[in-house]
Design a protein around this motif. Sequence first.
Motif, PDB file in Angstrom:
ATOM      1  N   ARG A   1      62.010  42.797  64.349  1.00  0.00           N
ATOM      2  CA  ARG A   1      63.482  42.868  64.399  1.00  0.00           C
ATOM      3  C   ARG A   1      64.046  42.945  62.991  1.00  0.00           C
ATOM      4  NH1 ARG A   1      67.640  40.890  62.739  1.00  0.00           N
ATOM      5  NH2 ARG A   1      66.430  39.222  61.765  1.00  0.00           N
ATOM      6  N   ARG A   2      64.834  43.922  62.734  1.00  0.00           N
ATOM      7  CA  ARG A   2      65.538  44.050  61.460  1.00  0.00           C
ATOM      8  C   ARG A   2      66.994  44.386  61.747  1.00  0.00           C
ATOM      9  NH1 ARG A   2      63.184  45.129  56.751  1.00  0.00           N
ATOM     10  NH2 ARG A   2      65.148  44.239  56.049  1.00  0.00           N
ATOM     11  N   SER A   3      67.853  44.055  60.821  1.00  0.00           N
ATOM     12  CA  SER A   3      69.242  44.492  60.949  1.00  0.00           C
ATOM     13  C   SER A   3      69.271  45.961  60.566  1.00  0.00           C
ATOM     14  CB  SER A   3      70.132  43.678  60.008  1.00  0.00           C
ATOM     15  OG  SER A   3      70.168  42.341  60.444  1.00  0.00           O
TER      16      SER A   3
ATOM     17  N   CYS B   1      72.278  45.139  64.979  1.00  0.00           N
ATOM     18  CA  CYS B   1      72.741  44.566  63.708  1.00  0.00           C
ATOM     19  C   CYS B   1      73.878  43.594  64.035  1.00  0.00           C
ATOM     20  CB  CYS B   1      73.240  45.646  62.752  1.00  0.00           C
ATOM     21  SG  CYS B   1      73.721  44.948  61.144  1.00  0.00           S
ATOM     22  N   PRO B   2      73.694  42.309  63.684  1.00  0.00           N
ATOM     23  CA  PRO B   2      74.799  41.354  63.892  1.00  0.00           C
ATOM     24  C   PRO B   2      75.828  41.573  62.793  1.00  0.00           C
ATOM     25  CG  PRO B   2      72.948  40.254  62.831  1.00  0.00           C
ATOM     26  CD  PRO B   2      72.540  41.686  63.025  1.00  0.00           C
ATOM     27  N   MET B   3      77.109  41.524  63.156  1.00  0.00           N
ATOM     28  CA  MET B   3      78.153  41.759  62.133  1.00  0.00           C
ATOM     29  C   MET B   3      79.264  40.724  62.210  1.00  0.00           C
ATOM     30  SD  MET B   3      78.605  45.886  62.359  1.00  0.00           S
ATOM     31  CE  MET B   3      78.547  45.924  64.140  1.00  0.00           C
TER      32      MET B   3
ATOM     33  N   ARG C   1      63.054  36.778  51.837  1.00  0.00           N
ATOM     34  CA  ARG C   1      63.474  35.418  52.186  1.00  0.00           C
ATOM     35  C   ARG C   1      63.075  34.507  51.031  1.00  0.00           C
ATOM     36  NH1 ARG C   1      65.789  37.950  55.768  1.00  0.00           N
ATOM     37  NH2 ARG C   1      65.777  37.438  57.989  1.00  0.00           N
TER      38      ARG C   1
ATOM     39  N   GLN D   1      81.691  50.257  58.938  1.00  0.00           N
ATOM     40  CA  GLN D   1      80.273  50.088  58.590  1.00  0.00           C
ATOM     41  C   GLN D   1      79.417  51.082  59.383  1.00  0.00           C
ATOM     42  OE1 GLN D   1      78.568  46.111  58.398  1.00  0.00           O
ATOM     43  NE2 GLN D   1      80.530  45.227  58.965  1.00  0.00           N
TER      44      GLN D   1
ATOM     45  N   ARG E   1      71.188  49.511  59.958  1.00  0.00           N
ATOM     46  CA  ARG E   1      72.522  49.978  59.539  1.00  0.00           C
ATOM     47  C   ARG E   1      72.766  51.447  59.871  1.00  0.00           C
ATOM     48  NH1 ARG E   1      70.830  45.529  56.404  1.00  0.00           N
ATOM     49  NH2 ARG E   1      72.405  43.925  56.658  1.00  0.00           N
TER      50      ARG E   1
ATOM     51  N   MET F   1      80.439  37.130  66.877  1.00  0.00           N
ATOM     52  CA  MET F   1      79.716  38.208  66.215  1.00  0.00           C
ATOM     53  C   MET F   1      79.921  39.504  66.992  1.00  0.00           C
ATOM     54  SD  MET F   1      75.825  37.145  65.250  1.00  0.00           S
ATOM     55  CE  MET F   1      75.873  35.364  65.352  1.00  0.00           C
TER      56      MET F   1
ATOM     57  N   ARG G   1      61.948  43.071  53.805  1.00  0.00           N
ATOM     58  CA  ARG G   1      62.620  41.807  54.097  1.00  0.00           C
ATOM     59  C   ARG G   1      62.437  40.829  52.939  1.00  0.00           C
ATOM     60  NH1 ARG G   1      61.548  40.038  60.193  1.00  0.00           N
ATOM     61  NH2 ARG G   1      63.722  39.911  60.809  1.00  0.00           N
TER      62      ARG G   1
ATOM     63  N   GLY H   1      81.517  41.265  59.547  1.00  0.00           N
ATOM     64  CA  GLY H   1      82.446  42.019  58.715  1.00  0.00           C
ATOM     65  C   GLY H   1      83.345  42.875  59.591  1.00  0.00           C
TER      66      GLY H   1
HETATM   67  C1  LIG Z   1      76.415  35.926  61.222  1.00  0.00           C
HETATM   68  C2  LIG Z   1      75.885  37.191  60.603  1.00  0.00           C
HETATM   69  C3  LIG Z   1      76.771  38.151  60.137  1.00  0.00           C
HETATM   70  C4  LIG Z   1      76.304  39.356  59.592  1.00  0.00           C
HETATM   71  N1  LIG Z   1      77.198  40.313  59.245  1.00  0.00           N
HETATM   72  C5  LIG Z   1      76.749  41.517  58.820  1.00  0.00           C
HETATM   73  C6  LIG Z   1      77.656  42.587  58.585  1.00  0.00           C
HETATM   74  O1  LIG Z   1      78.865  42.464  58.757  1.00  0.00           O
HETATM   75  N2  LIG Z   1      77.143  43.761  58.184  1.00  0.00           N
HETATM   76  C7  LIG Z   1      75.812  43.972  58.004  1.00  0.00           C
HETATM   77  O2  LIG Z   1      75.415  45.081  57.641  1.00  0.00           O
HETATM   78  N3  LIG Z   1      74.915  42.977  58.236  1.00  0.00           N
HETATM   79  C8  LIG Z   1      75.346  41.768  58.649  1.00  0.00           C
HETATM   80  N4  LIG Z   1      74.452  40.763  58.950  1.00  0.00           N
HETATM   81  C9  LIG Z   1      73.018  41.025  58.824  1.00  0.00           C
HETATM   82  C10 LIG Z   1      72.396  40.302  57.644  1.00  0.00           C
HETATM   83  O3  LIG Z   1      72.809  40.906  56.450  1.00  0.00           O
HETATM   84  C11 LIG Z   1      70.867  40.326  57.807  1.00  0.00           C
HETATM   85  O4  LIG Z   1      70.525  39.576  58.957  1.00  0.00           O
HETATM   86  C12 LIG Z   1      70.135  39.750  56.601  1.00  0.00           C
HETATM   87  O5  LIG Z   1      70.348  40.546  55.461  1.00  0.00           O
HETATM   88  C13 LIG Z   1      68.618  39.641  56.839  1.00  0.00           C
HETATM   89  O6  LIG Z   1      68.069  40.894  57.207  1.00  0.00           O
HETATM   90  P1  LIG Z   1      67.255  41.104  58.570  1.00  0.00           P
HETATM   91  O7  LIG Z   1      68.198  40.786  59.703  1.00  0.00           O
HETATM   92  O8  LIG Z   1      66.833  42.546  58.562  1.00  0.00           O
HETATM   93  O9  LIG Z   1      66.091  40.155  58.568  1.00  0.00           O
HETATM   94  C14 LIG Z   1      74.904  39.567  59.476  1.00  0.00           C
HETATM   95  C15 LIG Z   1      74.021  38.601  59.938  1.00  0.00           C
HETATM   96  C16 LIG Z   1      74.503  37.441  60.513  1.00  0.00           C
HETATM   97  C17 LIG Z   1      73.540  36.424  61.071  1.00  0.00           C
END
Ligand SMILES: Cc1cc2nc3c(=O)[nH]c(=O)nc-3n(C[C@H](O)[C@H](O)[C@H](O)COP(=O)(O)O)c2cc1C
Length: 241
Positions: free
Chosen positions: A14-16, A189-191, A231, A71, A18, A213, A229, A193
Amino acid sequence: MPAQDAFASLIHSRRSVRKYCPETPFDHDAVKRALELAVLSPNSSNMQLWGFHRVISDEKRHALADICMGQNAAKTANELVVITITPQYWRERAQTNAKTVRDAFNGRDDNTAKGALKYYEKLIPFVYRHDRFGLFGAAKKLLSFCLGLKRPMVREVSKSDLRVCLHKSAALAAMTFMSAMRSEGYDTCPMEGFDSVRAKKLLGLSSTEEICMIISCGTRTEAGIYGDRHRVAYQDVVHQH
Ligand SMILES: Cc1cc2nc3c(=O)[nH]c(=O)nc-3n(C[C@H](O)[C@H](O)[C@H](O)COP(=O)(O)O)c2cc1C
């Protein structure tokens, strides 16, 4: 594959994302299945004060993507899922839970049965009832402080504490949802923003509801993963006592 390896592999994959691939067909039923699992997430007192708004239509999805500050993660998504907290339903949920407890104990009158019922009929209303000006919350805070001088006491009893409590549960559902989507072969992707005022207006949410979210969904492109990734070190965040 042993269950723990399968689970670790899912978490690693799982990755965020974009940028999603617009050409890959998207099965919206996968979102339904993932949400059916998300609502099984642990949540405070099983009050289930959360909501899940699926934004699928082109018109609303594009409008919401703009509200997500344009975004890419939102603009290229096949579906956007908005997870909300719904404190306004606390009375109904407390009653439903009290009924479940009554049915489960089936006329039993012992201390365990009485305690469980008292929890939803007395304690939950005490914790969830708040007035507009926060006076009730302030009084509860003072009471908790006084009682806490003599014995362990829950301190998070104000209106803003309750918001945190509901956002915690909603965030757990968000994580279950994203994991389930990954198990379906999709990405998310959780957001946070986004413009919450405009997003609430677009979805017709009540003034008491809040957005926890917005989660975009689709199929990853290589360019949609922003690097490896990173951390901080395990020992910097895990503390043994
Ligand atoms: C509560 C929350 C809000 C986030 N908001 C955004 C966002 O608005 N835009 C975005 O591109 N990523 C957003 N993220 C994703 C994080 O940037 C991402 O989880 C983090 O960089 C780690 O990367 P990974 O999820 O690939 O492991 C958000 C994550 C969380 C948990």
